[in-house]
Design a protein around this motif. Structure first.
Motif, PDB file in Angstrom:
ATOM      1  N   ARG A  96     -41.598 -31.104  56.737  1.00  0.00           N
ATOM      2  CA  ARG A  96     -40.167 -30.710  57.288  1.00  0.00           C
ATOM      3  C   ARG A  96     -40.349 -29.526  58.055  1.00  0.00           C
ATOM      4  O   ARG A  96     -39.400 -29.091  58.880  1.00  0.00           O
ATOM      5  CB  ARG A  96     -39.057 -31.216  56.769  1.00  0.00           C
ATOM      6  CG  ARG A  96     -38.769 -32.596  56.051  1.00  0.00           C
ATOM      7  CD  ARG A  96     -39.179 -33.442  57.313  1.00  0.00           C
ATOM      8  NE  ARG A  96     -38.026 -33.549  58.293  1.00  0.00           N
ATOM      9  CZ  ARG A  96     -36.856 -33.852  58.285  1.00  0.00           C
ATOM     10  NH1 ARG A  96     -36.693 -34.764  57.536  1.00  0.00           N
ATOM     11  NH2 ARG A  96     -36.127 -33.307  59.478  1.00  0.00           N
ATOM     12  N   LEU A  97     -41.374 -28.613  57.769  1.00  0.00           N
ATOM     13  CA  LEU A  97     -41.225 -27.332  58.381  1.00  0.00           C
ATOM     14  C   LEU A  97     -41.904 -27.184  59.613  1.00  0.00           C
ATOM     15  O   LEU A  97     -42.031 -26.154  60.316  1.00  0.00           O
ATOM     16  CB  LEU A  97     -42.039 -26.221  57.224  1.00  0.00           C
ATOM     17  CG  LEU A  97     -41.220 -26.009  56.077  1.00  0.00           C
ATOM     18  CD1 LEU A  97     -42.154 -25.212  55.019  1.00  0.00           C
ATOM     19  CD2 LEU A  97     -39.855 -25.214  56.428  1.00  0.00           C
ATOM     20  N   ARG A  98     -42.426 -28.160  60.100  1.00  0.00           N
ATOM     21  CA  ARG A  98     -42.982 -28.306  61.727  1.00  0.00           C
ATOM     22  C   ARG A  98     -42.487 -29.537  62.372  1.00  0.00           C
ATOM     23  O   ARG A  98     -42.375 -30.495  61.697  1.00  0.00           O
ATOM     24  CB  ARG A  98     -44.358 -28.336  61.338  1.00  0.00           C
ATOM     25  CG  ARG A  98     -45.140 -29.361  60.799  1.00  0.00           C
ATOM     26  CD  ARG A  98     -46.680 -29.392  60.902  1.00  0.00           C
ATOM     27  NE  ARG A  98     -47.259 -30.138  60.381  1.00  0.00           N
ATOM     28  CZ  ARG A  98     -47.677 -30.603  59.070  1.00  0.00           C
ATOM     29  NH1 ARG A  98     -47.282 -29.786  58.187  1.00  0.00           N
ATOM     30  NH2 ARG A  98     -48.329 -31.726  58.638  1.00  0.00           N
ATOM     31  N   PRO A  99     -42.216 -29.509  63.548  1.00  0.00           N
ATOM     32  CA  PRO A  99     -41.808 -30.596  64.319  1.00  0.00           C
ATOM     33  C   PRO A  99     -43.093 -31.835  64.317  1.00  0.00           C
ATOM     34  O   PRO A  99     -44.123 -31.342  64.332  1.00  0.00           O
ATOM     35  CB  PRO A  99     -41.405 -30.113  65.665  1.00  0.00           C
ATOM     36  CG  PRO A  99     -42.162 -28.819  65.796  1.00  0.00           C
ATOM     37  CD  PRO A  99     -42.154 -28.305  64.396  1.00  0.00           C
ATOM     38  N   ARG A 100     -42.784 -32.929  64.347  1.00  0.00           N
ATOM     39  CA  ARG A 100     -43.818 -33.796  64.500  1.00  0.00           C
ATOM     40  C   ARG A 100     -43.511 -35.277  65.121  1.00  0.00           C
ATOM     41  O   ARG A 100     -41.973 -35.455  65.159  1.00  0.00           O
ATOM     42  CB  ARG A 100     -44.364 -33.906  63.080  1.00  0.00           C
ATOM     43  CG  ARG A 100     -43.673 -34.916  62.196  1.00  0.00           C
ATOM     44  CD  ARG A 100     -44.481 -35.001  60.785  1.00  0.00           C
ATOM     45  NE  ARG A 100     -43.392 -35.454  59.795  1.00  0.00           N
ATOM     46  CZ  ARG A 100     -43.550 -36.958  59.327  1.00  0.00           C
ATOM     47  NH1 ARG A 100     -44.453 -37.446  60.171  1.00  0.00           N
ATOM     48  NH2 ARG A 100     -42.800 -37.182  58.608  1.00  0.00           N
ATOM     49  N   ARG A 196     -39.268 -38.703  67.342  1.00  0.00           N
ATOM     50  CA  ARG A 196     -39.548 -37.396  67.174  1.00  0.00           C
ATOM     51  C   ARG A 196     -38.607 -36.460  66.046  1.00  0.00           C
ATOM     52  O   ARG A 196     -37.510 -36.894  65.831  1.00  0.00           O
ATOM     53  CB  ARG A 196     -39.186 -36.408  68.674  1.00  0.00           C
ATOM     54  CG  ARG A 196     -39.402 -35.078  68.516  1.00  0.00           C
ATOM     55  CD  ARG A 196     -39.499 -34.105  69.747  1.00  0.00           C
ATOM     56  NE  ARG A 196     -39.346 -32.755  69.538  1.00  0.00           N
ATOM     57  CZ  ARG A 196     -40.594 -32.138  69.422  1.00  0.00           C
ATOM     58  NH1 ARG A 196     -41.755 -32.981  69.570  1.00  0.00           N
ATOM     59  NH2 ARG A 196     -40.493 -30.751  69.424  1.00  0.00           N
ATOM     60  N   GLN A 197     -39.474 -36.055  65.168  1.00  0.00           N
ATOM     61  CA  GLN A 197     -38.713 -35.538  63.881  1.00  0.00           C
ATOM     62  C   GLN A 197     -38.656 -33.985  63.990  1.00  0.00           C
ATOM     63  O   GLN A 197     -39.699 -33.279  63.914  1.00  0.00           O
ATOM     64  CB  GLN A 197     -39.461 -35.997  62.729  1.00  0.00           C
ATOM     65  CG  GLN A 197     -38.432 -35.701  61.365  1.00  0.00           C
ATOM     66  CD  GLN A 197     -39.282 -36.466  60.217  1.00  0.00           C
ATOM     67  OE1 GLN A 197     -40.202 -36.249  59.796  1.00  0.00           O
ATOM     68  NE2 GLN A 197     -38.194 -37.327  59.490  1.00  0.00           N
ATOM     69  N   PRO A 198     -37.634 -33.323  64.540  1.00  0.00           N
ATOM     70  CA  PRO A 198     -37.669 -31.808  64.473  1.00  0.00           C
ATOM     71  C   PRO A 198     -37.886 -31.036  63.295  1.00  0.00           C
ATOM     72  O   PRO A 198     -37.563 -31.724  62.099  1.00  0.00           O
ATOM     73  CB  PRO A 198     -36.299 -31.653  65.336  1.00  0.00           C
ATOM     74  CG  PRO A 198     -35.366 -32.585  64.591  1.00  0.00           C
ATOM     75  CD  PRO A 198     -36.218 -33.907  64.329  1.00  0.00           C
ATOM     76  N   ARG A 199     -38.183 -29.795  63.280  1.00  0.00           N
ATOM     77  CA  ARG A 199     -38.279 -29.054  62.091  1.00  0.00           C
ATOM     78  C   ARG A 199     -36.924 -28.929  61.709  1.00  0.00           C
ATOM     79  O   ARG A 199     -36.099 -28.415  62.325  1.00  0.00           O
ATOM     80  CB  ARG A 199     -38.671 -27.636  62.764  1.00  0.00           C
ATOM     81  CG  ARG A 199     -39.009 -26.430  61.559  1.00  0.00           C
ATOM     82  CD  ARG A 199     -39.746 -25.273  62.399  1.00  0.00           C
ATOM     83  NE  ARG A 199     -39.967 -24.525  61.370  1.00  0.00           N
ATOM     84  CZ  ARG A 199     -39.412 -23.245  61.130  1.00  0.00           C
ATOM     85  NH1 ARG A 199     -38.013 -23.190  61.811  1.00  0.00           N
ATOM     86  NH2 ARG A 199     -39.483 -22.333  60.009  1.00  0.00           N
ATOM     87  N   VAL A 203     -33.622 -29.215  55.189  1.00  0.00           N
ATOM     88  CA  VAL A 203     -34.127 -30.274  54.464  1.00  0.00           C
ATOM     89  C   VAL A 203     -35.375 -29.976  53.674  1.00  0.00           C
ATOM     90  O   VAL A 203     -35.378 -30.289  52.567  1.00  0.00           O
ATOM     91  CB  VAL A 203     -34.670 -31.296  55.430  1.00  0.00           C
ATOM     92  CG1 VAL A 203     -35.252 -32.697  54.811  1.00  0.00           C
ATOM     93  CG2 VAL A 203     -33.079 -31.876  56.206  1.00  0.00           C
ATOM     94  N   ALA A 204     -36.462 -29.122  54.348  1.00  0.00           N
ATOM     95  CA  ALA A 204     -37.346 -28.737  53.399  1.00  0.00           C
ATOM     96  C   ALA A 204     -36.981 -27.860  52.285  1.00  0.00           C
ATOM     97  O   ALA A 204     -37.560 -28.172  51.346  1.00  0.00           O
ATOM     98  CB  ALA A 204     -38.045 -27.878  54.292  1.00  0.00           C
ATOM     99  N   ALA A 205     -35.836 -27.131  52.473  1.00  0.00           N
ATOM    100  CA  ALA A 205     -35.491 -26.192  51.257  1.00  0.00           C
ATOM    101  C   ALA A 205     -35.084 -27.079  50.168  1.00  0.00           C
ATOM    102  O   ALA A 205     -35.077 -26.775  48.909  1.00  0.00           O
ATOM    103  CB  ALA A 205     -34.123 -25.277  51.760  1.00  0.00           C
ATOM    104  N   ALA A 206     -34.039 -28.292  50.591  1.00  0.00           N
ATOM    105  CA  ALA A 206     -33.849 -29.373  49.738  1.00  0.00           C
ATOM    106  C   ALA A 206     -34.718 -29.894  48.888  1.00  0.00           C
ATOM    107  O   ALA A 206     -34.581 -30.039  47.625  1.00  0.00           O
ATOM    108  CB  ALA A 206     -32.749 -30.126  50.304  1.00  0.00           C
TER     109      ALA A 206
END
Length: 221
Positions: A96-100, A196-199, A203-206
């Protein structure tokens, strides 16, 4: 076999039953353009059940042997379950730390009403390393000192409860197929279609925080 042990195993199985992989597999098959989607979904559930029970039986018998040979074998089984779940959260957080572009979830071309059990085996087997409630349940069964016959019966019941949401979806699909498929298409457009899933740092921190909590639990288990 005590009532308390049965309640613990049932509770862990109900928690594990909220598994998106197997539920999504049944939903996708009910939506798939094939001649017998309900039968395909039913065979998928059979494959999922046999996978949960079969792999659980292997782990259970191995854990029982380890408990007899090594005094703290069950402790490491429990710690390994929490560590595997923490690792899965770390991987999800990093992603989740990078868009994909998240690919659309689709049914493989080789799947039909005769081969869908294999898909159930593959999807469920791939997700079992993250099913830490199952490993905790196995540890509880081994520690209880019940006979292996009773232990295997508990695992069979666990696998049935694990598949319960899939069975409910399957029954509804058989009785009200058109109405259910219409609703599933709406869910699929929101959750399963390509998007498209943005950065997202929060969410990454959670996810990473959850992993730290699980690691802490594993260290003190």
């Amino acid at each position: 076999m005590s009532v308390g042990l049965l309640a613990q195993i049932t509770g862990l199985a109900l928690l594990d039953a909220l598994n998106p992989a197997t539920i999504a597999g049944v939903a996708l098959l009910l939506l798939a353009p094939m001649s017998r989607p309900v039968r395909a979904a039913g065979m998928f559930v059979v494959g999922a059940y046999l996978t949960v029970f079969g792999l659980g039986a292997v782990v259970y018998l191995g854990a029982g042997a380890a408990a007899q040979a090594v005094g703290d074998g069950l402790v490491w089984l429990r710690r390994g379950a929490f560590a595997a779940a923490a690792f899965a959260l770390v991987v999800a957080g990093i992603r989740r730390l990078r868009p994909r572009i998240r690919r659309a979830v689709t049914v493989p071309t080789w799947v039909n009403s005769g081969t869908s059990a294999g898909l159930g085996v593959l999807m469920t087997g791939a997700d079992l390393p993250n099913a830490f409630p199952y490993f905790i349940a196995i540890e509880r069964v081994v520690r209880s000192g019940t006979s292996w016959q009773a232990g295997m019966a508990l695992l069979a019941g666990y696998a049935l409860v694990y598949c319960l949401p899939c069975l409910v979806l399957l029954v509804v699909g058989a009785l009200r197929g058109d109405r259910l498929r219409e609703r599933l298409r709406g869910v699929y457009r929101r959750l399963g279609a390509e998007r498209r899933q943005p950065r997202n740092v929060w969410v990454a921190a959670a996810y990473l925080l959850g992993a730290c909590v699980l690691v802490a639990i594993a260290g003190t288990a």
